[in-house]
Design a protein around this motif. Structure first.
Motif, short mmCIF file in Angstrom:
data_model
loop_
_atom_site.label_atom_id
_atom_site.label_comp_id
_atom_site.label_asym_id
_atom_site.label_seq_id
_atom_site.Cartn_x
_atom_site.Cartn_y
_atom_site.Cartn_z
N GLU A 136 8.42 -2.41 2.71
CA GLU A 136 8.31 -3.76 3.26
C GLU A 136 8.58 -4.82 2.18
OE1 GLU A 136 6.28 -0.81 5.62
OE2 GLU A 136 5.96 -1.41 3.52
N GLU A 139 12.25 -4.96 1.32
CA GLU A 139 12.97 -5.71 2.35
C GLU A 139 12.74 -7.21 2.17
OE1 GLU A 139 13.30 -6.01 7.24
OE2 GLU A 139 11.99 -4.51 6.30
N ILE A 141 12.30 -8.93 -0.54
CA ILE A 141 13.08 -9.50 -1.64
C ILE A 141 14.53 -9.03 -1.62
CG2 ILE A 141 11.04 -9.79 -3.08
CD1 ILE A 141 11.90 -7.32 -4.67
N ASN A 142 14.89 -8.29 -0.55
CA ASN A 142 16.28 -7.89 -0.31
C ASN A 142 16.84 -7.01 -1.42
OD1 ASN A 142 18.62 -7.83 1.29
ND2 ASN A 142 19.52 -9.57 0.18
N VAL A 143 16.08 -5.97 -1.78
CA VAL A 143 16.56 -4.98 -2.74
C VAL A 143 16.36 -3.59 -2.15
CG1 VAL A 143 16.04 -6.47 -4.72
CG2 VAL A 143 14.37 -4.72 -3.99
N SER A 144 16.98 -2.59 -2.77
CA SER A 144 16.85 -1.21 -2.33
C SER A 144 15.46 -0.67 -2.68
CB SER A 144 17.92 -0.35 -3.00
OG SER A 144 17.58 1.02 -2.97
N THR A 287 14.19 -5.62 -12.12
CA THR A 287 14.25 -6.42 -10.89
C THR A 287 13.08 -7.39 -10.82
OG1 THR A 287 15.33 -4.61 -9.69
CG2 THR A 287 14.28 -6.33 -8.37
N THR A 289 10.63 -9.21 -8.88
CA THR A 289 10.14 -8.90 -7.54
C THR A 289 9.31 -10.01 -6.91
OG1 THR A 289 8.07 -7.92 -8.33
CG2 THR A 289 10.01 -6.47 -8.21
#
Length: 359
Positions: A136, A139, A141-144, A287, A289
Motif C-alpha cells: 500500500e 502504491e 509513493i508510486n514505486v515498485s 528511494t 519514501t
C-alpha cells in the motif's frame, strides 16, 4: 526463500537475547506478522520469553474518532507495562497508509501519550524498531514494492560490524567539529556541536539503519531550513515545512499542509529544541519514501530531530517528543563540518562514503 529468519537472528544478536530474556514485541499491522513470527521462534529457540502485543495503527484511528482528549493523551497502560517488564523490546512497524483527513489537534494529543511509552522504552530496555514496507505504501509513493523490499533487506541485512568500525572512525573525526552547516537554495542552518559526541548507528536501534548522530548544543542552532515535499509523522501529512531557529529554539514554523499539527507538536515541552543532528550513511537505501525512519538513513541526506536528545551524545533535552525530519541534499545541497565538505552541491564527498556491504 523467506529472509525473515535472517533478520530475526540479527535482532536477537544485537539485543543480546539469551536464556531468561524477557522480550516485548509490538506488531502495528497485519503486514508484519511473518517478520514477528520469525522473531518469536528465534526468541524461544534462545530460551527467552516473548510477549506479543497487537498495537495496530487502525485502532489508533478509532481512538482519534471517538476517545476523549484525556484518554487520547494517556499512554497505553499495557504498552507502558511491557516496557517496565521487558529486558528487550522489538517493534515491527508496518508502513500503513494514513487517512486522507485527520484531526491534527487530536493527533498531537495522541502522540504525546505515545511519547511516554517511547521514553520508557529508551530508559528500560535494549530495543530495535523495524520499519517494514508495504504494498500500500509503495502504491502511495508510486514505486515498485519488490524494489522497495529489495532496498529494505539490503539496508537491514548488511555487514554491520565492518560498517560500524568505519562509522566509528568518521565519528572520531567529527568529535572535534565545532559547527555543522546545512545549505541549499532554501536553507542555511548552523548547528554548534562543540564538546558533543558523535555516535554511529549500525544495525541495532533502528532498521533499516546506517547513520551517525550527535546532539547540538541546546542554544546552538540558528538560521532556517526547508524540508521540501511531502512526508508523514504519526499519520499526519506535512508538506513543505519551513523552520526558523534563533539560539537553539524554533521561532517560526510554516507548512503548506499540516501546519496545525506541527504547531501543536511544537507546544510540547522541549519540542522547539533540536535534540539530534543526524547524517545518513546507507547507500543501499536510495528511494525517498516520505517515511522518516527509512529516509533518514539515505546516504546524501541529513536530518534534525526536534525534542529528546541521545544522552550518549551529551544532549540534555528530555522531551517526550523525538521527531526526525529529513533534508534531502542530493540535488544541490551541501553539508559542512567546520571547513570539511561532507556533501557539496549535491555530491556526497569521499570522506562520507564508508565501507558498506548490503545483504
Amino acid at each position: 526463500m523467506s529472509r525473515w529468519p535472517e533478520l530475526a537472528a540479527h535482532l536477537a544478536d544485537v539485543n543480546e537475547v539469551t536464556e531468561g530474556s524477557r522480550v516485548s514485541i509490538f506488531i502495528t499491522s497485519a503486514s508484519v506478522v511473518d517478520a514477528a513470527e520469525a522473531f518469536v521462534r528465534e526468541v524461544y529457540r534462545r530460551g527467552g520469553l516473548p510477549q506479543v502485543q497487537l498495537t495496530d495503527e487502525t485502532y489508533d484511528r478509532y481512538a482519534l474518532d471517538f476517545a476523549s482528549d484525556a484518554i487520547l493523551g494517556e499512554p497505553g497502560p499495557m504498552e507502558l507495562a511491557s516496557m517496565n517488564w521487558a529486558d528487550v523490546h522489538v517493534s515491527f512497524r508496518g508502513m500503513v497508509v494514513p487517512p486522507d483527513t485527520i484531526d491534527e489537534r487530536r493527533l498531537s494529543l495522541q502522540r504525546a501519550g505515545k511519547g511516554a511509552v517511547s521514553t520508557a522504552r529508551w530508559q528500560n530496555t535494549r530495543w530495535t524498531l523495524v520499519r517494514v514496507p508495504s504494498p500500500e505504501w509503495a502504491e502511495l509513493i508510486n514505486v515498485s514494492f519488490d524494489g522497495l523490499m529489495a532496498e529494505f533487506f539490503a539496508s537491514t541485512l548488511a555487514e554491520w560490524t565492518a560498517h560500524k568500525r568505519s562509522l566509528e572512525a568518521l565519528c572520531r573525526q567529527l568529535d572535534t567539529t565545532s559547527i555543522v552547516r546545512i545549505q541549499d537554495a532554501d536553507t542555511d542552518l548552523t548547528l554548534t556541536c562543540t564538546g558533543r559526541t558523535w555516535v554511529p548507528f549500525a544495525g541495532d536501534a533502528n532498521l533499516p539503519d546506517g547513520e551517525i548522530a550527535t546532539a547540538p548544543l541546546e542554544d546552538g542552532v540558528d538560521g532556517s531550513i526547508r524540508f521540501a515535499g511531502t512526508f508523514w509523522f504519526g499519520g499526519a501529512r506535512i508538506t513543505d515545512l519551513q523552520l526558523e531557529f534563533e539560539r537553539g529554539v524554533v521561532t517560526d514554523a510554516r507548512a503548506r499542509e499540516g501546519y496545525e499539527f506541527v504547531s501543536r507538536i511544537l507546544d510540547t515541552p522541549g519540542a522547539r529544541t533540536v535534540g539530534e543532528l543526524g547524517i545518513g550513511t546507507n547507500p543501499a537505501m536510495t528511494t525517498l519514501t516520505g517515511d522518516l525512519l527509512l529516509d533518514e538513513k539515505i546516504l546524501g541526506t541529513a536530518h534534525i530531530a526536534l525534542g529528546r536528545s541521545y544522552p550518549q551524545c551529551g544532549g540534555l533535552n528530555e522531551s517526550t517528543i523525538h521527531w526526525d525530519i529529513v533534508k534531502d541534499l542530493r540535488g544541490s545541497g551541501s553539508l559542512f563540518a567546520d571547513d570539511v565538505a561532507l556533501i557539496k552541491n549535491g555530491e556526497v564527498q569521499p570522506v562520507l562514503r564508508r565501507d558498506y556491504d548490503g545483504g
